[in-house]
Scaffold this active site. Structure first.
Site, PDB file in Angstrom:
ATOM      1  N   CYS A 101       0.817  -1.226   0.000  1.00 46.98           N
ATOM      2  CA  CYS A 101       0.000   0.000   0.000  1.00 46.98           C
ATOM      3  C   CYS A 101       0.844   1.268   0.000  1.00 46.98           C
ATOM      4  O   CYS A 101       0.327   2.349  -0.282  1.00 46.98           O
ATOM      5  CB  CYS A 101      -0.937   0.002   1.188  1.00 46.98           C
ATOM      6  SG  CYS A 101      -1.958  -1.466   1.274  1.00 46.98           S
ATOM      7  N   HIS A 160      -3.625   7.045   3.244  1.00 41.29           N
ATOM      8  CA  HIS A 160      -3.993   5.771   2.626  1.00 41.29           C
ATOM      9  C   HIS A 160      -5.359   5.372   3.181  1.00 41.29           C
ATOM     10  O   HIS A 160      -5.602   5.450   4.387  1.00 41.29           O
ATOM     11  CB  HIS A 160      -2.927   4.723   2.956  1.00 41.29           C
ATOM     12  CG  HIS A 160      -3.330   3.334   2.588  1.00 41.29           C
ATOM     13  ND1 HIS A 160      -3.899   3.035   1.366  1.00 41.29           N
ATOM     14  CD2 HIS A 160      -3.251   2.160   3.276  1.00 41.29           C
ATOM     15  CE1 HIS A 160      -4.153   1.732   1.330  1.00 41.29           C
ATOM     16  NE2 HIS A 160      -3.778   1.183   2.467  1.00 41.29           N
ATOM     17  N   ASN A 207     -10.290  -0.412   0.468  1.00 40.81           N
ATOM     18  CA  ASN A 207      -8.824  -0.257   0.431  1.00 40.81           C
ATOM     19  C   ASN A 207      -8.308  -0.784  -0.905  1.00 40.81           C
ATOM     20  O   ASN A 207      -8.345  -1.986  -1.151  1.00 40.81           O
ATOM     21  CB  ASN A 207      -8.225  -1.038   1.607  1.00 40.81           C
ATOM     22  CG  ASN A 207      -6.705  -0.985   1.649  1.00 40.81           C
ATOM     23  OD1 ASN A 207      -6.064  -0.488   0.720  1.00 40.81           O
ATOM     24  ND2 ASN A 207      -6.133  -1.507   2.723  1.00 40.81           N
TER      25      ASN A 207
HETATM   26  C1  LIG Z   1      -9.660  -5.605  10.266  1.00 35.23           C
HETATM   27  C2  LIG Z   1     -10.262  -4.627  11.253  1.00 35.23           C
HETATM   28  C3  LIG Z   1     -11.313  -3.777  10.569  1.00 35.23           C
HETATM   29  C4  LIG Z   1     -10.940  -5.398  12.365  1.00 35.23           C
HETATM   30  O1  LIG Z   1     -11.520  -4.509  13.284  1.00 35.23           O
HETATM   31  P1  LIG Z   1     -11.359  -4.735  14.839  1.00 35.23           P
HETATM   32  O2  LIG Z   1     -12.149  -3.696  15.514  1.00 35.23           O
HETATM   33  O3  LIG Z   1      -9.875  -4.787  15.125  1.00 35.23           O
HETATM   34  O4  LIG Z   1     -12.038  -6.117  15.027  1.00 35.23           O
HETATM   35  P2  LIG Z   1     -11.405  -7.417  15.670  1.00 35.23           P
HETATM   36  O5  LIG Z   1     -10.322  -7.942  14.835  1.00 35.23           O
HETATM   37  O6  LIG Z   1     -11.125  -7.076  17.089  1.00 35.23           O
HETATM   38  O7  LIG Z   1     -12.629  -8.404  15.571  1.00 35.23           O
HETATM   39  C5  LIG Z   1     -13.791  -8.182  16.322  1.00 35.23           C
HETATM   40  C6  LIG Z   1     -14.807  -9.250  16.002  1.00 35.23           C
HETATM   41  O8  LIG Z   1     -15.386  -8.976  14.716  1.00 35.23           O
HETATM   42  C7  LIG Z   1     -15.417 -10.171  13.966  1.00 35.23           C
HETATM   43  N1  LIG Z   1     -15.365  -9.850  12.543  1.00 35.23           N
HETATM   44  C8  LIG Z   1     -14.272  -9.761  11.748  1.00 35.23           C
HETATM   45  N2  LIG Z   1     -14.648  -9.437  10.499  1.00 35.23           N
HETATM   46  C9  LIG Z   1     -15.986  -9.323  10.515  1.00 35.23           C
HETATM   47  C10 LIG Z   1     -16.934  -9.003   9.538  1.00 35.23           C
HETATM   48  N3  LIG Z   1     -16.604  -8.722   8.254  1.00 35.23           N
HETATM   49  N4  LIG Z   1     -18.222  -8.961   9.893  1.00 35.23           N
HETATM   50  C11 LIG Z   1     -18.609  -9.235  11.147  1.00 35.23           C
HETATM   51  N5  LIG Z   1     -17.750  -9.536  12.133  1.00 35.23           N
HETATM   52  C12 LIG Z   1     -16.447  -9.579  11.811  1.00 35.23           C
HETATM   53  C13 LIG Z   1     -14.225 -10.957  14.430  1.00 35.23           C
HETATM   54  O9  LIG Z   1     -14.418 -12.310  14.139  1.00 35.23           O
HETATM   55  C14 LIG Z   1     -14.223 -10.663  15.906  1.00 35.23           C
HETATM   56  O10 LIG Z   1     -15.154 -11.523  16.529  1.00 35.23           O
HETATM   57  P3  LIG Z   1     -14.792 -12.187  17.936  1.00 35.23           P
HETATM   58  O11 LIG Z   1     -14.570 -11.034  18.875  1.00 35.23           O
HETATM   59  O12 LIG Z   1     -16.030 -12.972  18.208  1.00 35.23           O
HETATM   60  O13 LIG Z   1     -13.581 -12.989  17.667  1.00 35.23           O
HETATM   61  C15 LIG Z   1      -9.178  -3.721  11.865  1.00 35.23           C
HETATM   62  O14 LIG Z   1      -8.369  -4.470  12.710  1.00 35.23           O
HETATM   63  C16 LIG Z   1      -8.322  -3.064  10.835  1.00 35.23           C
HETATM   64  O15 LIG Z   1      -8.781  -2.269  10.026  1.00 35.23           O
HETATM   65  N6  LIG Z   1      -6.999  -3.331  10.885  1.00 35.23           N
HETATM   66  C17 LIG Z   1      -6.068  -2.727   9.971  1.00 35.23           C
HETATM   67  C18 LIG Z   1      -6.190  -3.399   8.653  1.00 35.23           C
HETATM   68  C19 LIG Z   1      -5.545  -2.651   7.547  1.00 35.23           C
HETATM   69  O16 LIG Z   1      -5.480  -1.437   7.544  1.00 35.23           O
HETATM   70  N7  LIG Z   1      -5.092  -3.387   6.554  1.00 35.23           N
HETATM   71  C20 LIG Z   1      -4.588  -2.845   5.366  1.00 35.23           C
HETATM   72  C21 LIG Z   1      -3.163  -2.569   5.454  1.00 35.23           C
HETATM   73  S1  LIG Z   1      -2.661  -1.735   4.028  1.00 35.23           S
END
Ligand SMILES: CC(C)(COP(=O)(O)OP(=O)(O)OC[C@H]1O[C@@H](n2cnc3c(N)ncnc32)[C@H](O)[C@@H]1OP(=O)(O)O)[C@@H](O)C(=O)NCCC(=O)NCCS
Length: 312
Positions: free
Chosen positions: A112, A237, A267
């Protein structure tokens, strides 16, 4: 001699995949996706639309917008982690299709952050007067490495391309400062596995992103000898609205001074910053002499920040 962006172009695939579409495909909800990421819909390339095809669409527009011809290009840089194939590179294919006869070509693999790496590279060639015009395309067909069974990553990404021509600009304008970085120890948090699927530890990437976006923004501002208050527009980004907001708050900028296109495109990795740039220019949010901060992070782990005084 200063190097700056003199033309831009983008391509967004026509097919829209909404959060409601995902509700039908997997155990997720529009509410979860919106509140956790800020994404409402994303674009997905047609099966026969390759990465190089999207790159071409964006590149043609950028070259035209710059008011030059493809034969004048000296170098083509394509930032992508989803090339058509390992080689020939997307940049090689683009060089041929554009008829950019004298241009050298190479792909940049910095996930990215790739477009930031491209701008910094172009600046070196232009300011040393080695080359005059450099085309940079950030392009991804992430849908081909998405694991459609994994709800924690599938909802995040989209396809698209954004391009810029970098060339000589007048004194005081152009790329004032940049910072690039890498922390390979975090490679395990975001990678393509042996089966060709994107794998991510969302929480770790989130923590890294919040820290890095803020820190590299502050450092690039210091390097350029300007102040946070001087920033007219921030293009982060577009990975997660919460990460973007934390960068904006760290810089003390009001909401209207930050680009937000994540709700429309998700993204798009290396394409996200140049696509946002084109949208904001079209909406009149960027004006001559504005001080623009672009900042990105991604797999590698990598990061990059570029400060530009807008205009030719
Ligand atoms: C991926 C992301 C959105 C997840 O959000 P979060 O608030 O950290 O959520 P968590 O990982 O704590 O997951 C919370 C719960 O949601 C659930 N969950 C994950 N994806 C889900 C979806 N699409 N729909 C519903 N629930 C979902 C998980 O299973 C988890 O459930 P659990 O608590 O029962 O295990 C976040 O971590 C993120 O944006 N990270 C950075 C990613 C990024 O920028 N990547 C690109 C790099 S260039």
């Amino acid at each position: 001699m200063n190097a700056g962006i003199i033309g831009v172009g983008k391509y967004n695939p026509e097919k829209v995949l909404t959060n409601a579409d995902f509700e039908k495909m997997m155990d997720t909800s529009d509410e979860w996706i919106r509140t956790r990421t800020g994404i409402e819909e994303r674009r997905i390339a047609a099966d026969d639309m390759e990465t190089s095809d999207m790159a071409y669409e964006a590149a043609v527009k950028a070259v035209k917008h710059a008011g030059i011809s493809a034969e004048e290009l000296d170098l083509i840089l394509v930032a992508t982690v989803t090339p058509d194939q390992p080689f020939p590179t997307v940049s090689n294919m683009l060089q041929d299709r554009l008829g950019a006869k004298k241009a050298a070509a190479m792909d940049i693999s910095a996930a990215c952050s790739g477009f930031m790496y491209g701008l910094a590279t172009a600046k070196q060639f232009i300011e040393t007067k080695t080359y005059k015009y450099v085309l940079i395309v950030g392009v991804e067909k992430l849908s081909k490495i998405t694991n459609w069974e994994d709800r924690s990553t599938a909802v995040l990404f989209g396809d698209g391309a954004g391009a810029a021509v970098v060339g000589p600009v007048s004194e005081g304008r152009g790329i004032l400062a940049f910072e690039l970085g890498s922390d390979g120890s975090g490679g395990k948090y975001l990678y393509e596995d042996k089966s060709g699927h994107l794998v991510m530890n969302g929480r770790e990437v989130f923590k890294f992103a919040v820290r890095q976006m803020g820190e590299s923004s502050v450092r690039v501002i210091e390097k350029a000898g300007v102040r946070k208050e001087d920033i007219d527009f921030l293009i982060p980004h577009q990975a997660n609205i919460r990460i973007m907001e934390s960068a904006r708050e760290r810089l003390g900028l009001p909401v209207e001074k930050m680009s937000k296109t994540i709700h429309k495109y998700g993204n798009t990795s290396a394409a996200s910053i140049p696509i946002s740039l084109v949208d904001e220019l079209e909406e009149g949010k960027i004006k001559e002499d504005d001080l623009i901060l672009m900042v990105g992070f991604g797999g590698g782990l990598t990061w990059g920040a570029v400060l530009i005084r807008w205009g030719r």
